[in-house]
Design an enzyme around this catalytic site. Structure first.
Site, mmCIF file in Angstrom:
data_model
loop_
_atom_site.group_PDB
_atom_site.id
_atom_site.type_symbol
_atom_site.label_atom_id
_atom_site.label_comp_id
_atom_site.label_asym_id
_atom_site.label_seq_id
_atom_site.Cartn_x
_atom_site.Cartn_y
_atom_site.Cartn_z
ATOM 1 N N LEU A 256 -10.809 -8.106 17.654
ATOM 2 C CA LEU A 256 -11.361 -6.985 16.891
ATOM 3 C C LEU A 256 -12.758 -7.297 16.385
ATOM 4 C CD1 LEU A 256 -8.177 -6.249 14.711
ATOM 5 C CD2 LEU A 256 -8.760 -5.293 16.945
ATOM 6 N N TYR B 7 -25.251 0.381 20.781
ATOM 7 C CA TYR B 7 -23.911 -0.083 20.413
ATOM 8 C C TYR B 7 -22.933 0.205 21.550
ATOM 9 C CZ TYR B 7 -19.402 -0.120 17.941
ATOM 10 O OH TYR B 7 -18.104 -0.352 17.565
ATOM 11 N N LYS C 98 -20.777 -2.430 23.894
ATOM 12 C CA LYS C 98 -19.323 -2.328 24.006
ATOM 13 C C LYS C 98 -18.892 -2.210 25.466
ATOM 14 C CE LYS C 98 -17.441 -2.480 19.871
ATOM 15 N NZ LYS C 98 -16.444 -3.524 19.527
ATOM 16 N N ASN D 70 -12.998 7.613 15.972
ATOM 17 C CA ASN D 70 -13.259 7.346 14.558
ATOM 18 C C ASN D 70 -11.951 6.983 13.865
ATOM 19 O OD1 ASN D 70 -16.237 8.465 14.072
ATOM 20 N ND2 ASN D 70 -15.176 9.846 15.501
ATOM 21 N N PRO E 187 17.293 17.267 -31.077
ATOM 22 C CA PRO E 187 18.735 17.289 -31.361
ATOM 23 C C PRO E 187 19.220 18.647 -31.857
ATOM 24 C CG PRO E 187 17.759 15.269 -32.199
ATOM 25 C CD PRO E 187 16.615 16.122 -31.724
ATOM 26 N N GLY E 188 20.340 19.109 -31.257
ATOM 27 C CA GLY E 188 20.956 20.368 -31.665
ATOM 28 C C GLY E 188 20.283 21.617 -31.149
ATOM 29 N N VAL E 189 19.191 21.491 -30.427
ATOM 30 C CA VAL E 189 18.411 22.660 -29.973
ATOM 31 C C VAL E 189 19.019 23.268 -28.710
ATOM 32 C CG1 VAL E 189 16.218 23.301 -28.879
ATOM 33 C CG2 VAL E 189 16.222 22.052 -31.043
#
Length: 402
Positions: free
Chosen positions: A64, A119, A123, A148, A310-312
């Site tokens: 690579l 490039y 290659k 890409n 609580p309790g709701v």
């Protein structure tokens, strides 16, 4: 199996090396038939003597290494041809004819907009060097012309428009697009790495090229990864801008399996700065407790969390088409439901010690009561649609009529 990766600290190399290490260390059991004894990592500052040691015993080479952004055009030849020559000579010195993979580029076609690319020419010369090496030694040579490549750990402002776009959008920087109609062919890094692991198992996809176009051919001289995507620069930026709005809108975009959007979103998130990793949705609070919308989707409703003191008792309403799941994750609750026009009340006692999911049915008025006198009740809620304040489909009516 001993595997040599050159360019090991580059974008593709880092991702491949980490995947190979996971297999070597038994962390990735999805490739059980592969036995990896060692992963040799070579990069630009590795001693030449170390490369010699690696080439003596390696069973497979992923080459690579290469130059993308040189200070001088001559560096293309040295980086993309010169090192490859040294690598192949080193293998020949040790009589090692193990399989070898070359990471090339679509620019090696030297056609279209790449016709005059130094490039691309370097290659292409590198490709021929490997093909000649295969003929001379009988080694299996696998040449890939990658388009890409995008994904996590790719360096922005270097050689990837996707990495640059992701970084800029994630960090609130301007995005410069010269021609939003320019189309890119895109390959996701995890798909590339998967293809490399499949290559170790002997599975390849062969092709030839007509310019930039892949022509599948079981006898083709090149290899390719079959899962790629095409998108314009404008489309990519548009998706990234939607992703950046999610912490405010809470809306997750559609992310179908194997879609470009799904993979681009994962890539975008990898560029978030620390300051944006945590965000706070709006919480509505009153004497009864609080209610917070967590996430919304375009087609699969929304998630919320409800905290009851609580309790709701909360709820005491019904919907025509909307339906919900109530999931108590902490506390002790009684959920009651009654179909509109009837008197029978269905009751479901639930608590956070045993996670259970209760449907809130269309046409049933429902509530949730915190049975504790001291502890808050925490309920995760999912609704099949996002809340629309113009059409809330919510009508008050007590479940238990006195």
């Amino acid at each position: 199996m001993k595997i040599l990766v050159t360019g090991a600290r580059g974008f593709i190399g880092k991702n491949l090396v980490e995947a190979l290490k996971n297999i070597r260390d038994g962390k990735d059991r999805t490739h059980g038939e592969l036995e990896i004894e060692a992963v040799f990592e070579y990069d630009i500052d590795t001693l030449a003597s170390t490369l010699d040691e690696f080439c003596a015993t390696t069973d497979f080479v992923f080459n690579l290494a290469g130059v993308n952004r040189p200070k001088d055009i001559a560096e293309f030849k040295a980086g993309n041809f010169g090192f490859a020559s040294d690598l192949l000579e080193c293998l020949k010195t040790h009589g090692n004819v193990c399989p070898i993979m070359l990471s090339s580029s679509v620019q090696a076609s030297c056609s279209g907009r790449f016709a005059d690319s130094p490039y691309g020419k370097s290659k292409r010369d590198g490709e021929q060097l490997f093909f000649d090496y295969g003929k001379e030694t009988g080694a299996d040579v696998h040449v890939y012309r990658f388009p890409n490549v995008f994904g996590k750990w790719c360096r922005p402002n270097y050689n990837s428009a996707v990495a640059t776009f992701c970084y800029n959008v994630a960090n609130g920087l301007p995005v410069c697009v010269h021609d939003e109609n320019t189309e890119l062919e895109l390959l996701y890094i995890d798909d590339l790495v998967y293809g490399m692991i499949e290559l170790l198992k002997g599975k390849t996809y062969n092709c030839d090229y007509n310019g930039l176009e892949v022509k599948a051919n079981k006898n083709g001289k090149y290899r390719y990864i079959p899962m790629t995507y095409k998108a314009t620069l404008g489309e990519l930026v548009g998706l990234l801008e939607k992703f950046s709005e999610q912490p405010v809108s809470l809306m997750l975009p559609d992310l179908p399996k194997d879609s470009l959007a799904k993979k681009l979103y994962s890539t975008y998130l990898s560029y978030l700065p620390k300051s944006k990793v945590k965000f706070s949705p709006k919480t509505n609070t009153d004497a009864r407790g609080s209610f917070t919308e967590l996430l919304k989707t375009q087609s699969c409703g929304q998630f919320s969390v409800n905290i009851s003191k609580p309790g709701v008792t909360k709820g005491e309403h019904w919907h025509n088409g909307k339906w919900e799941f109530f999931i108590v994750v902490s506390g002790h609750a009684l959920i009651q439901e009654r179909q509109i026009g009837t008197e029978e009340v269905w009751e479901f006692e639930v608590n956070g010690d045993k996670i259970e999911i209760v449907h809130m049915l269309p046409g049933f008025t429902h509530n949730i009561i915190n049975l504790s006198e001291t502890e808050d009740l925490v309920t995760l809620m999912w609704a099949n649609e996002t809340f629309d304040k113009e059409h809330p489909d919510t009508f008050s009516e007590k479940v238990v009529r006195k």
